[in-house]
Design an enzyme around this catalytic site. Structure first.
Site, PDB file in Angstrom:
ATOM      1  N   HIS A 274     -17.481   2.716   8.422  1.00  0.00           N
ATOM      2  CA  HIS A 274     -15.668   2.524   8.149  1.00  0.00           C
ATOM      3  C   HIS A 274     -15.184   4.325   9.219  1.00  0.00           C
ATOM      4  CE1 HIS A 274     -11.398   1.785   7.038  1.00  0.00           C
ATOM      5  NE2 HIS A 274     -11.230   3.814   7.490  1.00  0.00           N
TER       6      HIS A 274
ATOM      7  N   ASN B 105       1.054  -1.416  -0.101  1.00  0.00           N
ATOM      8  CA  ASN B 105       0.054   0.059   0.673  1.00  0.00           C
ATOM      9  C   ASN B 105       0.937   1.459   0.441  1.00  0.00           C
ATOM     10  OD1 ASN B 105      -1.408   2.385   0.213  1.00  0.00           O
ATOM     11  ND2 ASN B 105      -2.745   0.661   2.542  1.00  0.00           N
TER      12      ASN B 105
ATOM     13  N   ARG C 197      -2.792  -1.935  -3.445  1.00  0.00           N
ATOM     14  CA  ARG C 197      -3.776  -0.536  -3.234  1.00  0.00           C
ATOM     15  C   ARG C 197      -3.525  -0.263  -3.599  1.00  0.00           C
ATOM     16  NH1 ARG C 197      -5.289   3.245   0.826  1.00  0.00           N
ATOM     17  NH2 ARG C 197      -7.356   3.424   0.544  1.00  0.00           N
TER      18      ARG C 197
ATOM     19  N   GLU D 150      -7.852  -3.985   5.786  1.00  0.00           N
ATOM     20  CA  GLU D 150      -7.825  -4.295   4.290  1.00  0.00           C
ATOM     21  C   GLU D 150      -6.695  -5.123   3.964  1.00  0.00           C
ATOM     22  OE1 GLU D 150      -7.760   0.529   5.330  1.00  0.00           O
ATOM     23  OE2 GLU D 150      -8.653   0.378   3.575  1.00  0.00           O
TER      24      GLU D 150
ATOM     25  N   LYS E 126       3.337   0.653   2.988  1.00  0.00           N
ATOM     26  CA  LYS E 126       3.160  -0.628   3.740  1.00  0.00           C
ATOM     27  C   LYS E 126       2.458  -2.086   3.120  1.00  0.00           C
ATOM     28  CE  LYS E 126      -1.023   2.390   6.653  1.00  0.00           C
ATOM     29  NZ  LYS E 126      -2.228   1.822   6.231  1.00  0.00           N
TER      30      LYS E 126
ATOM     31  N   GLY F  73     -14.141   3.770  14.853  1.00  0.00           N
ATOM     32  CA  GLY F  73     -15.042   3.013  15.240  1.00  0.00           C
ATOM     33  C   GLY F  73     -14.725   1.606  16.464  1.00  0.00           C
TER      34      GLY F  73
ATOM     35  N   HIS G 171     -12.776   3.496   0.817  1.00  0.00           N
ATOM     36  CA  HIS G 171     -12.391   2.881   0.767  1.00  0.00           C
ATOM     37  C   HIS G 171     -13.386   1.692   1.196  1.00  0.00           C
ATOM     38  CE1 HIS G 171     -12.333   6.047   4.682  1.00  0.00           C
ATOM     39  NE2 HIS G 171     -10.720   5.596   4.129  1.00  0.00           N
TER      40      HIS G 171
ATOM     41  N   ASP H   9      -7.250  13.875  16.465  1.00  0.00           N
ATOM     42  CA  ASP H   9      -7.276  12.381  16.922  1.00  0.00           C
ATOM     43  C   ASP H   9      -8.856  12.718  18.579  1.00  0.00           C
ATOM     44  OD1 ASP H   9      -6.950  10.578  19.101  1.00  0.00           O
ATOM     45  OD2 ASP H   9      -5.406  10.189  17.717  1.00  0.00           O
ATOM     46  N   MET H  10      -9.552  12.010  17.672  1.00  0.00           N
ATOM     47  CA  MET H  10     -10.880  11.760  18.829  1.00  0.00           C
ATOM     48  C   MET H  10     -10.463  11.845  20.191  1.00  0.00           C
ATOM     49  SD  MET H  10     -13.844  12.650  18.637  1.00  0.00           S
ATOM     50  CE  MET H  10     -14.947  12.264  17.091  1.00  0.00           C
ATOM     51  N   ARG H  11      -9.097  11.064  20.532  1.00  0.00           N
ATOM     52  CA  ARG H  11      -8.570  10.781  22.194  1.00  0.00           C
ATOM     53  C   ARG H  11      -8.752  12.451  22.543  1.00  0.00           C
ATOM     54  NH1 ARG H  11      -5.157   6.403  19.551  1.00  0.00           N
ATOM     55  NH2 ARG H  11      -4.803   7.408  18.086  1.00  0.00           N
TER      56      ARG H  11
ATOM     57  N   ASN I 240     -12.999   1.628  18.212  1.00  0.00           N
ATOM     58  CA  ASN I 240     -11.864   1.348  19.571  1.00  0.00           C
ATOM     59  C   ASN I 240     -12.333   2.486  20.597  1.00  0.00           C
ATOM     60  OD1 ASN I 240      -9.960   0.190  18.579  1.00  0.00           O
ATOM     61  ND2 ASN I 240      -9.222   1.381  17.988  1.00  0.00           N
TER      62      ASN I 240
ATOM     63  N   ARG J 231     -10.914  16.623   7.348  1.00  0.00           N
ATOM     64  CA  ARG J 231     -12.126  17.507   6.327  1.00  0.00           C
ATOM     65  C   ARG J 231     -13.264  17.182   6.581  1.00  0.00           C
ATOM     66  NH1 ARG J 231     -10.021  11.593   3.250  1.00  0.00           N
ATOM     67  NH2 ARG J 231      -8.067  11.765   3.604  1.00  0.00           N
TER      68      ARG J 231
HETATM   69  P1  ADP Z   1      -6.455   6.280   8.650  1.00  0.00           P
HETATM   70  O1  ADP Z   1      -6.493   4.461   8.737  1.00  0.00           O
HETATM   71  O2  ADP Z   1      -7.387   6.234   8.073  1.00  0.00           O
HETATM   72  O3  ADP Z   1      -5.243   7.372  10.134  1.00  0.00           O
HETATM   73  P2  ADP Z   1      -7.831   4.683  11.354  1.00  0.00           P
HETATM   74  O4  ADP Z   1      -8.792   3.799  11.817  1.00  0.00           O
HETATM   75  O5  ADP Z   1      -6.120   4.456  12.022  1.00  0.00           O
HETATM   76  O6  ADP Z   1      -7.296   5.715  10.412  1.00  0.00           O
HETATM   77  O7  ADP Z   1      -7.856   5.495  13.279  1.00  0.00           O
HETATM   78  C1  ADP Z   1      -7.172   6.320  13.332  1.00  0.00           C
HETATM   79  C2  ADP Z   1      -7.956   7.805  14.130  1.00  0.00           C
HETATM   80  O8  ADP Z   1      -8.526   6.985  15.321  1.00  0.00           O
HETATM   81  C3  ADP Z   1      -7.244   8.822  15.504  1.00  0.00           C
HETATM   82  O9  ADP Z   1      -7.149   9.927  14.448  1.00  0.00           O
HETATM   83  C4  ADP Z   1      -8.293   8.318  16.530  1.00  0.00           C
HETATM   84  O10 ADP Z   1      -8.921  10.027  15.950  1.00  0.00           O
HETATM   85  C5  ADP Z   1      -8.931   7.096  16.324  1.00  0.00           C
HETATM   86  N1  ADP Z   1      -8.072   6.241  16.783  1.00  0.00           N
HETATM   87  C6  ADP Z   1      -7.734   5.605  17.482  1.00  0.00           C
HETATM   88  N2  ADP Z   1      -7.628   4.838  18.619  1.00  0.00           N
HETATM   89  C7  ADP Z   1      -8.975   5.198  19.343  1.00  0.00           C
HETATM   90  C8  ADP Z   1      -9.371   5.277  20.666  1.00  0.00           C
HETATM   91  N3  ADP Z   1      -8.643   3.904  21.675  1.00  0.00           N
HETATM   92  N4  ADP Z   1     -10.624   6.046  20.775  1.00  0.00           N
HETATM   93  C9  ADP Z   1     -10.950   6.870  19.972  1.00  0.00           C
HETATM   94  N5  ADP Z   1     -10.215   7.653  19.258  1.00  0.00           N
HETATM   95  C10 ADP Z   1      -9.169   6.283  18.786  1.00  0.00           C
END
Ligand code: ADP
Length: 408
Positions: A213, A7, A96, A389, A14, A337, A185, A287-289, A339, A246
């Site tokens: 996703h 990828n 990919r 993937e 990757k 989704g 995706h 980052d959602m965290r 985590n 985005r």
């Molecule tokens: P990509 O492959 O598009 O970079 P990922 O599927 O790896 O994306 O998702 C990355 C995003 O997932 C991070 O930016 C973060 O917002 C979210 N994320 C990852 N781990 C956690 C977690 N434990 N709790 C909440 N959000 C998480």
């Protein structure tokens, strides 16, 4: 049979090596900062995801994709961290490719004509197809004995009907330039849909599914009997849901409004919609965290960003219930989704009337694992399915090289 999955992104490569058809991953890794003057490295895992997993990191100079792939092949055959003794053990290389347009409705063995097709589609995916093509060209030189297969992120969405993919713009643009909804995706949506069918112990042909996703890029797909009938991304991966950086769907006149009122150029606006908008644009974090931490500390904009994100997913689920007419399962995958129970809870809140009833405890417990998180009596099942993937690309590559080959 051993299949290497590649990828290639603009600054990363990757890889993952699979034993097929078992789908066992022998090793995986990622070369990062490819093309940058310094700081490039490769992280490499043996037996990923198994109890015997081992991980290491190599600092390397990686001026381009060719040097990255060369280093990767050296690691694959090395005494300490390798898994094969000769590159000729690799029978197929699966790539990919982000944009397959209307030219590629399924995965194909790469020849000169296919390479030309991927090149022709660069205007539709200027950020992705050039790097994907470069990965293919370098790999074909490095593995002359193995077939290369292109697996497209758009192919799963090629079953959309004109009513779902046509933009309400002068029709000539579609005819002249291929301007339409393509969706992305697709490799992930297809993988988790099939995994969900296995979990539900029902043939995919009988199921109506909505797959979400939710990673840093995010999209939703409506899948009827294993065929995608609608998806939230469009001509590009900018459309649909609110994402990490985005905007997703916005009023098309915002572009002109900002041009007129800020003096920003088209290029600057594209950059802003792509890299400075979404969650980041609203609250300064993508980052959602980090967003959860901030809102728990009283940051109102972080709270707003969280709510807007979840609301955008909820609206698409509602729309796709209508598009499908009946839904058997909603599936959550990718970083958020898989985590994030808080996001899943917020998304599903208020959907009980549609038969989507989350089990609070199961939802909280499901982190990074395949799980049913709805109440037993919930008419619509809600599932967490970690995406893979690379495994899906390996399966498509194997299919093209063995099954399809025998049929032709
Ligand atoms: P990509 O492959 O598009 O970079 P990922 O599927 O790896 O994306 O998702 C990355 C995003 O997932 C991070 O930016 C973060 O917002 C979210 N994320 C990852 N781990 C956690 C977690 N434990 N709790 C909440 N959000 C998480």
């Amino acid at each position: 049979m051993k299949i290497l999955v590649i990828n290639a992104g603009s600054s990363s490569v990757k890889y993952q090596l699979f034993k097929m058809p078992e789908g066992v991953s022998l090793c995986s890794g990622k070369a990062e900062r490819v093309g940058e003057p310094d700081g490039a490295f490769i992280t490499h895992r043996l037996n990923p995801g198994s109890p015997e997993e081992r991980k290491t990191r190599f600092e390397r100079t990686l001026p381009d994709h060719a040097s990255a792939l060369k280093e990767i092949t050296q690691i694959l055959t090395s005494a300490d961290w390798g898994v094969i003794s000769d590159l000729r053990e690799i029978n197929g290389v699966g790539h990919r490719v982000v944009q397959g347009g209307e030219l590629f409705k399924k995965s194909v063995i790469v020849d000169d004509q296919v390479k030309e097709g991927i090149r022709k589609l660069i205007p539709l995916a200027p950020l992705h197809n050039p790097a994907n093509l470069q990965g293919i060209e370098v790999a074909m030189q490095m593995f002359p004995h193995a077939e290369s297969v292109a697996v497209f992120d758009t192919e799963f969405h090629q079953t959309l009907r004109p009513v779902a993919y046509t933009y309400p713009l002068p029709y000539r643009f579609y005819e002249q330039t291929g301007l339409r909804r393509y969706g992305f995706h697709g490799i992930s949506h297809r993988y988790v849909a099939h995994q969900a069918a296995r979990m539900l112990k029902q043939p995919i042909e009988t199921l109506m599914l909505i797959t979400c996703h939710l990673g840093s890029g995010a999209s939703v797909a409506a899948i009827s009997g294993g065929k995608c009938i609608d998806t939230s991304m469009g001509l590009t991966p900018m459309a649909g849901l609110v994402m990490g950086t985005r905007s997703g769907d916005i009023d098309p006149s915002i572009h002109g409004f900002l041009m007129d009122n800020t003096g920003m150029s088209n290029l600057e606006l594209e950059e802003m919609f792509n890299r400075e908008s979404g969650l980041l644009g609203i609250c300064g974090r993508n980052d959602m965290r980090d967003i959860h931490n901030a809102r728990q500390n009283g940051d109102k904009l972080a709270q707003l960003a969280f709510e807007i994100f979840c609301y955008s997913v909820k609206k698409y689920i509602g729309a796709y219930v209508a598009a499908l007419g009946r839904v058997d399962a909603v599936i959550f995958t990718a970083g958020i989704g898989e985590n994030d129970p808080l996001c899943r809870k917020q998304i599903c809140k208020g959907l009980e009337g549609m038969g989507i009833v989350l089990n609070r405890k199961r939802n909280l417990a499901a982190v990074g694992e395949q799980e049913v998180i709805s109440m037993i009596a919930s008419p619509v099942k809600v599932l967490v399915v970690p995406t893979n993937e690379e495994k899906e690309i390996a399966a498509s590559t194997w299919q093209v090289l063995t099954v399809d080959d025998q049929c032709s």
